[in-house]
Every structure is written in structure tokens, then in C-alpha cells.
Design a protein around this motif. Structure first.
Motif, short mmCIF file in Angstrom:
data_model
loop_
_atom_site.label_atom_id
_atom_site.label_comp_id
_atom_site.label_asym_id
_atom_site.label_seq_id
_atom_site.Cartn_x
_atom_site.Cartn_y
_atom_site.Cartn_z
N PRO A 55 0.81 -1.23 0.00
CA PRO A 55 0.00 0.00 0.00
C PRO A 55 0.84 1.28 0.00
N TRP A 56 2.01 1.29 0.63
CA TRP A 56 2.85 2.50 0.62
C TRP A 56 3.45 2.77 -0.75
N LEU A 57 3.33 1.77 -1.68
CA LEU A 57 3.73 1.96 -3.07
C LEU A 57 2.50 2.21 -3.95
N PHE A 58 1.40 2.59 -3.32
CA PHE A 58 0.12 2.91 -3.95
C PHE A 58 -0.67 1.70 -4.42
N SER A 59 -0.38 0.50 -3.88
CA SER A 59 -1.31 -0.61 -4.04
C SER A 59 -2.55 -0.25 -3.24
N GLN A 60 -3.66 -0.85 -3.60
CA GLN A 60 -4.89 -0.50 -2.88
C GLN A 60 -4.80 -0.88 -1.41
#
Length: 190
Positions: A55-60
Motif C-alpha cells: 500500500p505505501w507503493l500505492f497498491s490498494q
């Protein structure tokens, strides 16, 4: 870095039909000492990659977080037997693990189907249909790994065309990784 919007459909289980956003980084290394990249007869080719999605790499992160890491490697060796006959040996392997905990949302905490390893076809396990060896009927919330062994002897056929009888072997393991398990359980010496 990649940011993917994935629409999974036609899954074996309806709970896997969903939209996902996967943000990941994938550094990789390659070494190529082959004499010719299109029709090699000697040398080495090796590659390795590591993919991290979180998520911190913009995964949902909603309705559930998507996160995993996976690493893959490949080593090929071309050995000239005679001026026109070449022995090709190859090992390919990979390991992936879900890095997110399961929530009450169905399918959460699992490696997305599109990112699960699958073998079969010309690039991995010849004689099988493309991605025929798979675990798409399971939600992988732990680990998934594969080992793929290949051997081929290339003979001249016509001009630049070559004829190559081959032997391929592979194993796809859920929550159990062993580089030698397939080889030592499936090949008999004697």
C-alpha cells in the motif's frame, strides 16, 4: 516502478472477480555472455528480479490491502559439443509470499491471481498448454514457489534452423519451497 489497474474476471471462484490496484517496484539484474543473442551456441545467461508491492507503493488499501513480494531467477548455460551441436541447460526458480494479513473481506491477504506463478508453454514447461500448471483454485495467503529444469540438445537442420529434442521438468509448491525436491523425487539414476 509500475502502477497497474487490474480487472480480474472469469475466475474459478466468483470472490476472485474484482478490480485491484497494484503498485510495485521491480529491480532486476542480467548477465549475458552468449556469443549471439538470437542463435547462441556458447556462453551463459543469468537474470534475477525482485518485486515488492505494498500500500505505501500505492497498491490498494481499501476494501483490503494488496501486498506481496516475489523473487525470480534464471541461469542458462550453452555448451558446444561439436562445431554444430550445442547442449542447453537451464534452471529457473521463483518464490513469492503474501505480505498482508487477511481481513473479513473475501480474498483478502492473498497474492492476486494475476501475480501467482503459473508454468506451461514454450517459455517454461514445453509440452503443456500456456500456464497449465497453476494453483488458480487456491487463495495463496502464504508462499508459492516453483522450480523449472530444462535440457535440450540442438542439432543443425536447415540453414539457421535447428532441431532440438528436450526434457523439461517443473514443480509448483504452495507453502513449501525446495529447489531439489522435484529433481530428486522425479529423476532416477541407475
Amino acid at each position: 516502478y509500475s502502477l497497474e489497474r487490474v480487472h480480474q474476471f472469469n475466475a474459478q471462484d466468483d470472490v476472485d472477480n474484482k478490480d485491484l490496484r497494484i503498485g510495485a517496484i521491480t529491480p532486476s539484474l542480467r548477465l549475458d555472455t552468449r556469443d549471439d543473442p538470437l542463435s547462441p551456441t556458447r556462453g551463459w545467461y543469468a537474470s534475477t528480479s525482485f518485486e515488492l508491492a505494498a500500500p505505501w507503493l500505492f497498491s490498494q488499501s481499501d476494501p483490503f490491502p494488496v501486498g506481496y513480494f516475489r523473487t525470480q531467477g534464471r541461469v542458462d548455460r550453452l555448451i558446444p559439443i561439436t562445431r554444430s551441436i550445442t547442449l542447453y541447460l537451464s534452471y529457473r526458480g521463483g518464490f513469492e509470499r503474501s505480505s498482508e494479513a487477511a481481513t473479513s473481506e473475501p480474498g483478502s491477504g492473498a497474492i492476486p491471481l494475476i501475480k501467482q506463478f503459473a508454468l506451461g508453454g514454450a517459455g517454461s514447461l514445453r509440452g503443456f498448454a500456456e500456464q497449465e500448471l497453476n494453483v488458480l483454485d487456491k487463495a495463496i495467503r502464504g508462499t508459492l514457489s516453483y522450480s523449472n529444469y530444462r535440457m535440450q540438445v540442438d542439432f543443425p537442420f536447415a540453414g539457421a534452423l535447428r532441431f532440438g529434442p528436450f526434457i523439461d521438468g517443473a514443480n509448483l509448491l504452495v507453502d513449501n519451497h525446495s529447489v531439489g525436491q522435484f529433481f530428486f523425487e522425479s529423476v532416477r539414476f541407475g
